[in-house]
Scaffold this motif. Structure first.
Motif, mmCIF file in Angstrom:
data_model
loop_
_atom_site.group_PDB
_atom_site.id
_atom_site.type_symbol
_atom_site.label_atom_id
_atom_site.label_comp_id
_atom_site.label_asym_id
_atom_site.label_seq_id
_atom_site.Cartn_x
_atom_site.Cartn_y
_atom_site.Cartn_z
ATOM 1 N N VAL A 24 -9.228 -2.981 -7.488
ATOM 2 C CA VAL A 24 -10.117 -1.649 -7.015
ATOM 3 C C VAL A 24 -9.310 0.136 -6.995
ATOM 4 C CG1 VAL A 24 -11.071 -3.233 -5.765
ATOM 5 C CG2 VAL A 24 -9.205 -2.916 -4.780
ATOM 6 N N ARG A 25 -9.543 0.704 -6.644
ATOM 7 C CA ARG A 25 -8.397 2.204 -6.628
ATOM 8 C C ARG A 25 -9.518 1.652 -4.225
ATOM 9 N NH1 ARG A 25 -7.353 6.509 -8.701
ATOM 10 N NH2 ARG A 25 -8.701 5.635 -11.101
ATOM 11 N N VAL A 26 -7.533 2.529 -3.684
ATOM 12 C CA VAL A 26 -8.042 2.317 -2.317
ATOM 13 C C VAL A 26 -7.715 3.678 -1.710
ATOM 14 C CG1 VAL A 26 -6.751 1.327 -0.557
ATOM 15 C CG2 VAL A 26 -6.950 0.093 -3.025
ATOM 16 N N ILE A 27 -8.620 3.876 -0.583
ATOM 17 C CA ILE A 27 -8.297 5.501 0.028
ATOM 18 C C ILE A 27 -8.063 4.582 1.806
ATOM 19 C CG2 ILE A 27 -9.609 6.703 0.588
ATOM 20 C CD1 ILE A 27 -11.351 6.523 -1.676
ATOM 21 N N ALA A 28 -7.263 4.656 2.054
ATOM 22 C CA ALA A 28 -7.072 5.045 3.137
ATOM 23 C C ALA A 28 -7.510 5.668 4.378
ATOM 24 C CB ALA A 28 -4.990 5.876 3.518
ATOM 25 N N ALA A 29 -7.760 5.336 5.255
ATOM 26 C CA ALA A 29 -8.392 5.720 6.769
ATOM 27 C C ALA A 29 -8.684 7.210 6.915
ATOM 28 C CB ALA A 29 -7.797 4.852 8.489
ATOM 29 N N ASP A 30 -7.313 8.146 6.786
ATOM 30 C CA ASP A 30 -7.032 9.070 6.661
ATOM 31 C C ASP A 30 -7.696 9.906 5.444
ATOM 32 O OD1 ASP A 30 -4.959 8.615 4.962
ATOM 33 O OD2 ASP A 30 -3.806 9.354 6.199
ATOM 34 N N GLY A 31 -8.436 9.491 4.105
ATOM 35 C CA GLY A 31 -8.506 10.207 2.899
ATOM 36 C C GLY A 31 -7.703 9.940 2.035
ATOM 37 N N SER A 38 -4.479 -4.462 -6.804
ATOM 38 C CA SER A 38 -5.284 -5.544 -6.443
ATOM 39 C C SER A 38 -6.442 -5.958 -4.972
ATOM 40 C CB SER A 38 -4.817 -7.034 -6.600
ATOM 41 O OG SER A 38 -3.950 -7.549 -5.493
ATOM 42 N N ALA A 39 -7.708 -6.994 -5.092
ATOM 43 C CA ALA A 39 -8.463 -6.573 -4.764
ATOM 44 C C ALA A 39 -7.981 -7.325 -2.785
ATOM 45 C CB ALA A 39 -9.550 -7.520 -4.574
ATOM 46 N N GLU A 40 -6.755 -8.217 -3.660
ATOM 47 C CA GLU A 40 -6.200 -9.479 -2.146
ATOM 48 C C GLU A 40 -4.677 -7.852 -1.379
ATOM 49 O OE1 GLU A 40 -6.370 -9.920 -5.577
ATOM 50 O OE2 GLU A 40 -8.019 -11.860 -5.176
ATOM 51 N N PRO A 62 -11.647 1.821 -11.849
ATOM 52 C CA PRO A 62 -12.155 0.253 -11.031
ATOM 53 C C PRO A 62 -13.376 1.121 -10.034
ATOM 54 C CG PRO A 62 -9.734 1.345 -10.862
ATOM 55 C CD PRO A 62 -10.784 2.274 -11.783
ATOM 56 N N PRO A 63 -13.962 0.005 -9.310
ATOM 57 C CA PRO A 63 -14.699 0.347 -7.952
ATOM 58 C C PRO A 63 -13.771 1.272 -6.735
ATOM 59 C CG PRO A 63 -15.226 -2.169 -8.746
ATOM 60 C CD PRO A 63 -13.381 -1.198 -9.381
ATOM 61 N N VAL A 64 -14.001 1.686 -6.352
ATOM 62 C CA VAL A 64 -13.175 2.361 -4.894
ATOM 63 C C VAL A 64 -13.899 2.351 -4.002
ATOM 64 C CG1 VAL A 64 -13.455 4.775 -3.770
ATOM 65 C CG2 VAL A 64 -13.867 4.266 -6.359
ATOM 66 N N CYS A 65 -12.147 1.575 -2.626
ATOM 67 C CA CYS A 65 -12.384 1.144 -2.180
ATOM 68 C C CYS A 65 -11.619 1.699 -0.598
ATOM 69 C CB CYS A 65 -11.779 -0.019 -1.554
ATOM 70 S SG CYS A 65 -12.900 -1.468 -2.974
#
Length: 179
Positions: A24-31, A38-40, A62-65
């Motif tokens: 997954v592509r991960v974005i932090a809380a601040d953007g 990996s999702a884990e 990949p899906p964005v989380c």
């Protein structure tokens, strides 16, 4: 009774353990972008910050989380939807019934009621019911409707002109659109 966000949001977002993708592509809380992982690993990262991992774009490759406080997100979304519902105005159709042999004062009273409805933003259905021998003189009904329409022309437009349907003559008037 199940408590969930189904009433708040019509699309169900996957959160925390429900995200089962390999990468997954991960974005932090601040953007900020944290990259592809990996999702884990993303879930461990979210747990360290006491936040949730929410899949916001499942169709992407990949899906964005995003790492966020999901409860706070749901609350703000519900608040926005409530505000949007509060600001919308529903248009009602009010009816004004005239008769074929209506007197001047009665006509003016019905006209004032219709103008009041139109100023509130509602549409007005003007109707005349023909009884008995009155059916032989539909032109008088057209004249009455025409007088009514001319009296309303400053604040309203004719949405549907006067038309004889069975024993009733109907006309629809709507408020003039604001320019």
């Amino acid at each position: 009774m199940l408590w969930g966000c189904s009433t708040i949001s019509n699309k169900k977002l996957q959160i925390n353990e429900e995200v089962r993708d390999k990468e997954v592509r991960v974005i932090a809380a601040d953007g900020g972008q944290l990259g592809i992982m990996s999702a884990e690993d993303a879930l461990v990262l979210a747990d360290e910050k006491n936040l949730d991992l929410v899949k916001i774009a499942p169709q992407a490759k990949p899906p964005v989380c995003k790492i966020m406080d999901y409860g706070k997100y749901r609350f703000e979304q519900a608040k926005r939807e409530k505000e949007a519902r509060k600001n919308q105005h529903t248009v009602d159709i009010k009816e004004v019934r005239l008769s074929l042999n209506i007197d001047v004062h009665d006509f003016n009273t019905k006209l004032n009621n219709a103008l009041k409805f139109i100023k509130k933003g509602d549409k007005v259905k003007v109707s005349i019911r023909f009884r008995g021998r009155e059916m032989g003189h539909p032109e008088q009904g057209y004249n009455t409707m025409q007088r009514f329409a001319e009296a309303c022309q400053d604040v309203a437009v004719i949405e549907k002109p006067a038309k004889l349907e069975g024993r009733n003559m109907l006309m629809f008037i709507a408020p003039k659109p604001n320019k």
